[in-house]
Design an enzyme around this catalytic site. Structure first.
Site, short mmCIF file in Angstrom:
data_model
loop_
_atom_site.label_atom_id
_atom_site.label_comp_id
_atom_site.label_asym_id
_atom_site.label_seq_id
_atom_site.Cartn_x
_atom_site.Cartn_y
_atom_site.Cartn_z
N HIS A 186 24.54 -67.64 -27.66
CA HIS A 186 23.20 -67.12 -27.95
C HIS A 186 23.30 -65.62 -28.22
O HIS A 186 23.65 -64.83 -27.34
CB HIS A 186 22.26 -67.38 -26.77
N ASP A 203 11.82 -49.74 -24.28
CA ASP A 203 10.62 -50.55 -24.18
C ASP A 203 10.66 -51.58 -25.31
O ASP A 203 11.08 -51.26 -26.43
CB ASP A 203 9.35 -49.71 -24.31
#
Length: 404
Positions: free
Chosen positions: A250, A293
């Site tokens: 992944h 963020d």
């Protein structure tokens, strides 16, 4: 040729041989990484889900915003409401349904328009092109432009404050990986562009240091008859992106980077097959936001790692805590794994902390932080159930390893 000296990570206790594959039984992997998946990493195997909190107090928390509910209908993009911002990036949402009767020019930085919905015509100093849903329009700083919507249009506006948008370095993958630059379109001096030129009075509204100056001309300033160079508007549609994938591993979100800006990156998640190797993780891995963020705008499809998130919504996961797939999504992915992910989302990772502006605060979903709170997640593996700690009696079988 890019190269790197051989180095061996430290190992301690019961850990997997490779990241994101074949976890020890009864464990949940969490990645702690620096510099947004590009720096040093550590992979920790926990006995409980890293997002298994039962209470949350204080200002730092994950957010979900319903941008569909923001009153963002304006004839001018400079009036679009500000939702999230820092010193490097300003995020706005804008809806329009007609033709702009003026031009705009951003003197504060490059603009990136993502077309969430709608269609129409885009006119600028360099010519004319059409836009449709799923388009990115990269508008260099100082470009005068306007648009005419032929269908009600909904945009995400990403300002690269005092910076320029560039393409990521694709390294050993080659320049044509993910998307070939040949698919980038630029405006043309076509018949539509020539037809809009006139001798009527036109205004250019210029944004500089977040203040607007209006300059009036007795003619249409989009009167170019020719140009040459490589500083221009470009268009890219997500449908032309061919995502990088591995059937055995992944890949991190950084593998889906579309544009690199000053202090942030923009990534695009597009439809792609699910990993097929039996030992490979098939959902986004639990990870910390230790330097960035993370903002996600959900454009279309079935958002397989999130619960109760609809098209046009936005999530914000600030720096400072781990996050990952919601319990229901994790359960479904491991009990009844899909073979294909049908979703499109735009991710913005910012190096500096983001402030939430009033337009977003008013559409905040207050209980989003509780969406990870669940008694357990049914996960396939070799555990017996009774020996899985941390769950009430009878629920031990819900805590088997979350890698097959």
């Amino acid at each position: 040729m890019s190269r790197k000296w051989i180095a061996f990570p430290l190992r301690e206790g019961d850990c997997s041989r490779q990241a994101h594959c074949d976890f020890p039984q009864h464990t949940y992997e969490r990645e702690m990484g620096r510099e947004g998946f590009f720096g040093p990493t550590a992979h920790l195997h926990h006995q409980h889900p890293p997002t298994g909190w039962i209470d949350w107090q204080g200002p730092l928390r994950p957010h979900a915003f319903d941008f569909n509910a923001i009153d963002s209908e304006h004839d001018c993009p400079l009036a679009a409401p500000l939702t999230l911002h820092n010193g490097d990036m300003k995020l706005r949402v804008w809806k329009t349904s007609g033709a702009m009767g003026h031009l705009v020019r951003n003197a504060d930085g490059d603009d990136l328009l993502f077309v969430h919905d709608g269609a129409g015509h885009f006119y600028c100093d360099f010519g004319h092109l059409e836009y449709r849903d799923g388009d990115y329009l990269v508008i260099p700083r100082g470009t005068a432009w306007r648009l005419e919507a032929t269908a009600p249009s909904h945009f995400l506006l990403i300002e690269n404050t005092d910076g320029a948008y560039q393409l990521p370095d694709k390294g050993l993958l080659g320049a044509q990986a993910i998307f070939d630059p040949a698919v980038l379109d630029h405006p043309r001096l076509d018949d539509a562009f020539k037809a809009q030129q006139d001798e009527n009075a036109w205004q250019i509204r210029i944004k500089r240091r977040n203040r607007i100056t209006t300059v009036t001309y007795p003619y249409n300033p989009l009167d170019v008859v020719g140009w040459h160079g490589d500083n221009t508007v470009v268009r890219l549609n997500w449908r032309d992106i061919r995502p990088l994938m591995s059937h055995r591993y992944h890949l991190p979100p950084s593998a889906h980077t579309t544009f690199v800006a000053s202090g942030f990156v923009v990534c695009t998640f597009t439809p792609r097959p699910v990993e097929s190797d039996p030992g490979a993780l098939k959902v986004p891995f639990f990870h910390n936001n230790d330097d960035y963020d993370e903002v996600l705008f959900y454009h279309r499809g079935n958002f397989f790692s999130r619960d109760n998130i609809e098209q046009g919504m936005v999530t914000l996961h600030p720096c400072g805590f781990p996050h990952g797939p919601h319990p229901k999504a994790l359960k479904k992915a491991q009990v009844e794994p899909a073979t294909f992910i049908d979703e499109v989302a735009v991710m913005i990772d910012t190096r500096r902390a983001l402030d939430i502006d009033p337009a977003a605060a008013e559409v905040d979903v207050p209980h989003y932080v509780d969406s990870w709170r669940a008694p357990g997640v049914l996960l396939p593996g070799n555990g017996t159930g009774a020996d899985a700690p941390g769950f009430p009696e009878g629920e031990g079988d819900q805590r088997k390893r979350y890698g097959p």
